[in-house]
Design a protein around this motif. Structure first.
Motif, mmCIF file in Angstrom:
data_model
loop_
_atom_site.group_PDB
_atom_site.id
_atom_site.type_symbol
_atom_site.label_atom_id
_atom_site.label_comp_id
_atom_site.label_asym_id
_atom_site.label_seq_id
_atom_site.Cartn_x
_atom_site.Cartn_y
_atom_site.Cartn_z
ATOM 1 N N GLU B 17 0.833 -1.211 0.000
ATOM 2 C CA GLU B 17 0.000 0.000 0.000
ATOM 3 C C GLU B 17 0.869 1.263 0.000
ATOM 4 O OE1 GLU B 17 -3.596 2.377 0.484
ATOM 5 O OE2 GLU B 17 -3.169 0.396 -0.338
ATOM 6 N N ILE B 18 1.959 1.206 0.758
ATOM 7 C CA ILE B 18 2.893 2.343 0.820
ATOM 8 C C ILE B 18 3.533 2.572 -0.549
ATOM 9 C CG2 ILE B 18 5.155 2.999 1.757
ATOM 10 C CD1 ILE B 18 4.144 1.558 4.407
ATOM 11 N N ARG B 19 3.979 1.510 -1.183
ATOM 12 C CA ARG B 19 4.580 1.647 -2.518
ATOM 13 C C ARG B 19 3.543 2.096 -3.547
ATOM 14 N NH1 ARG B 19 9.754 -0.110 -3.300
ATOM 15 N NH2 ARG B 19 10.710 -0.821 -1.378
ATOM 16 N N ARG B 20 2.296 1.663 -3.365
ATOM 17 C CA ARG B 20 1.225 2.061 -4.287
ATOM 18 C C ARG B 20 1.007 3.581 -4.219
ATOM 19 N NH1 ARG B 20 -3.651 3.551 -4.740
ATOM 20 N NH2 ARG B 20 -4.007 3.638 -2.508
ATOM 21 N N LEU B 21 1.109 4.147 -2.984
ATOM 22 C CA LEU B 21 0.940 5.597 -2.823
ATOM 23 C C LEU B 21 2.030 6.374 -3.563
ATOM 24 C CD1 LEU B 21 -0.158 6.322 0.857
ATOM 25 C CD2 LEU B 21 -1.197 7.212 -1.223
ATOM 26 N N MET B 22 3.224 5.792 -3.662
ATOM 27 C CA MET B 22 4.297 6.449 -4.414
ATOM 28 C C MET B 22 4.046 6.309 -5.921
ATOM 29 S SD MET B 22 6.042 7.810 -2.031
ATOM 30 C CE MET B 22 7.351 8.492 -3.045
ATOM 31 N N VAL B 23 3.601 5.135 -6.343
ATOM 32 C CA VAL B 23 3.300 4.920 -7.769
ATOM 33 C C VAL B 23 2.140 5.819 -8.203
ATOM 34 C CG1 VAL B 23 2.490 3.215 -9.450
ATOM 35 C CG2 VAL B 23 4.236 2.569 -7.778
ATOM 36 N N GLU B 24 1.196 6.073 -7.288
ATOM 37 C CA GLU B 24 0.078 6.969 -7.584
ATOM 38 C C GLU B 24 0.570 8.342 -8.030
ATOM 39 O OE1 GLU B 24 -2.885 5.303 -8.161
ATOM 40 O OE2 GLU B 24 -3.652 7.235 -7.434
ATOM 41 N N GLN B 25 1.644 8.789 -7.384
ATOM 42 C CA GLN B 25 2.189 10.099 -7.730
ATOM 43 C C GLN B 25 2.756 10.087 -9.147
ATOM 44 O OE1 GLN B 25 5.368 11.336 -5.107
ATOM 45 N NE2 GLN B 25 4.930 13.484 -5.503
ATOM 46 N N GLU B 26 3.503 9.034 -9.447
ATOM 47 C CA GLU B 26 4.091 8.891 -10.780
ATOM 48 C C GLU B 26 2.983 8.816 -11.840
ATOM 49 O OE1 GLU B 26 8.047 6.487 -11.627
ATOM 50 O OE2 GLU B 26 6.330 5.151 -11.639
ATOM 51 N N ALA B 27 1.999 7.982 -11.571
ATOM 52 C CA ALA B 27 0.911 7.774 -12.539
ATOM 53 C C ALA B 27 0.058 9.034 -12.682
ATOM 54 C CB ALA B 27 0.053 6.585 -12.103
ATOM 55 N N GLY B 28 -0.222 9.690 -11.555
ATOM 56 C CA GLY B 28 -1.033 10.909 -11.592
ATOM 57 C C GLY B 28 -0.351 12.028 -12.365
ATOM 58 N N MET B 29 0.972 12.126 -12.221
ATOM 59 C CA MET B 29 1.712 13.159 -12.952
ATOM 60 C C MET B 29 1.686 12.862 -14.449
ATOM 61 S SD MET B 29 2.916 15.563 -10.940
ATOM 62 C CE MET B 29 4.373 16.265 -11.704
ATOM 63 N N LYS B 30 1.924 11.602 -14.809
ATOM 64 C CA LYS B 30 1.952 11.245 -16.237
ATOM 65 C C LYS B 30 0.583 11.444 -16.886
ATOM 66 C CE LYS B 30 5.733 7.924 -16.329
ATOM 67 N NZ LYS B 30 6.109 6.514 -16.530
ATOM 68 N N ALA B 31 -0.480 11.225 -16.090
ATOM 69 C CA ALA B 31 -1.840 11.335 -16.626
ATOM 70 C C ALA B 31 -2.384 12.760 -16.506
ATOM 71 C CB ALA B 31 -2.762 10.359 -15.885
ATOM 72 N N HIS B 32 -1.605 13.685 -15.956
ATOM 73 C CA HIS B 32 -2.082 15.057 -15.697
ATOM 74 C C HIS B 32 -3.387 15.012 -14.900
ATOM 75 C CE1 HIS B 32 0.376 17.248 -19.008
ATOM 76 N NE2 HIS B 32 0.875 16.050 -18.827
ATOM 77 N N ASP B 33 -3.451 14.143 -13.899
ATOM 78 C CA ASP B 33 -4.705 13.889 -13.168
ATOM 79 C C ASP B 33 -4.640 14.564 -11.791
ATOM 80 O OD1 ASP B 33 -6.858 12.876 -11.757
ATOM 81 O OD2 ASP B 33 -6.725 10.899 -12.706
ATOM 82 N N ALA B 34 -5.155 15.784 -11.717
ATOM 83 C CA ALA B 34 -5.064 16.596 -10.502
ATOM 84 C C ALA B 34 -5.782 15.930 -9.316
ATOM 85 C CB ALA B 34 -5.643 17.985 -10.759
ATOM 86 N N GLU B 35 -6.960 15.379 -9.557
ATOM 87 C CA GLU B 35 -7.722 14.750 -8.459
ATOM 88 C C GLU B 35 -6.936 13.577 -7.858
ATOM 89 O OE1 GLU B 35 -9.412 15.941 -10.985
ATOM 90 O OE2 GLU B 35 -11.028 17.113 -10.063
ATOM 91 N N ARG B 36 -6.354 12.798 -8.731
ATOM 92 C CA ARG B 36 -5.612 11.620 -8.282
ATOM 93 C C ARG B 36 -4.407 12.036 -7.421
ATOM 94 N NH1 ARG B 36 -3.990 6.952 -12.671
ATOM 95 N NH2 ARG B 36 -2.947 5.518 -11.215
ATOM 96 N N LEU B 37 -3.789 13.141 -7.783
ATOM 97 C CA LEU B 37 -2.613 13.609 -7.044
ATOM 98 C C LEU B 37 -2.996 14.139 -5.664
ATOM 99 C CD1 LEU B 37 -0.694 15.245 -10.014
ATOM 100 C CD2 LEU B 37 0.079 13.276 -8.651
#
Lengths: 155, 155
Positions: B17-37
């Motif tokens: 879960e901790i690593r997923r929270l870091m991947v969320e940042q990477e994925a959210g930035m690549k997707a330009h997804d403000a809500e996700r970030l």
């Protein structure tokens, strides 16, 4: 905003030890005590410092001579202050964030400066004792095209 | 140097879960997804960002419009990479440190840049779910009298 997020299993003794490790930094800086400053770190600590490179590690990080050389660049009476310390502590993992002020006069000058910067400290309990395993110190930088470090901010 | 310091009571589910929270940042930035970030942050999170001021908090920190405005300053295809992620995890407190790369082109230019910076992430388990309660992003700065942010470093 001096706060503590206490996890279920944290004891007041843990919290006192964590805060003591932060006070050690303040006291070690004021006393120009290089040994005292490097003794806070675990052998595997990784530090993101104010100056390049991106990261410092042992053996450089744990060498008191490096800290002594740094102190030698200033006239006597470095001052140091820690403000807004917030501790988040679990049973054997903790992190803190705080704002630090370094006041010093570069040797050979009378140009005393006050620098405020942000500090995040990660700690682990190793063999029953809390040690700093990660530290991150920084100023932000201006995104106005100058890319200058924001060394003039005040909390 | 992708490592984990596992405290006695950490489960592999916590770590994932901790690593997923870091991947969320990477994925959210690549997707330009403000809500996700912004969804990664706990309501009381304190962030030390690359740009002034010294600290960001809610409501500004949790406002996806701020992130959308930031994305609007770039041409499409922001790229983001997380390297050297090291996780230190306890039962309900964890912190990570890592090196991040942002690649982007300021709108109206063809000047694509690659910026490497240091990131420390503090997390707490709140009602059974890990959330980011603290984040610290920075470059060091040159102590050669220029006080320039060190935006040219590579890991």
């Amino acid at each position: 905003m001096n706060g503590t997020h206490r996890a279920t299993v944290t004891t007041s003794r843990d919290e006192a030890e964590i805060r003591r490790l932060m006070v050690e930094q303040e006291a070690g800086m004021k006393a120009h005590d290089a040994e005292r400053l490097v003794a806070r770190y675990a052998p595997d600590a990784v530090v993101f410092d104010l100056a390049p490179p991106l990261a410092y590690r042992a053996p450089e990080l744990l060498d008191p001579d490096g800290v002594r050389n740094w102190f030698a660049g200033f006239e006597r009476s470095v001052d140091y202050e820690i403000r807004d310390l917030t501790v988040t502590a679990g049973e054997d993992v903790a992190f803190c964030h705080s704002l630090h002020r370094l006041s010093a006069t570069p040797r050979g000058t009378t140009d005393r400066f006050d620098l405020w910067f942000r500090v995040t400290t990660g700690m682990r309990k190793v063999d029953g004792a809390w040690r700093v395993t990660h530290e991150h110190k920084s100023t932000p930088f201006y995104m106005d095209g100058s890319f200058k470090a924001a060394i003039d901010l005040r909390p």
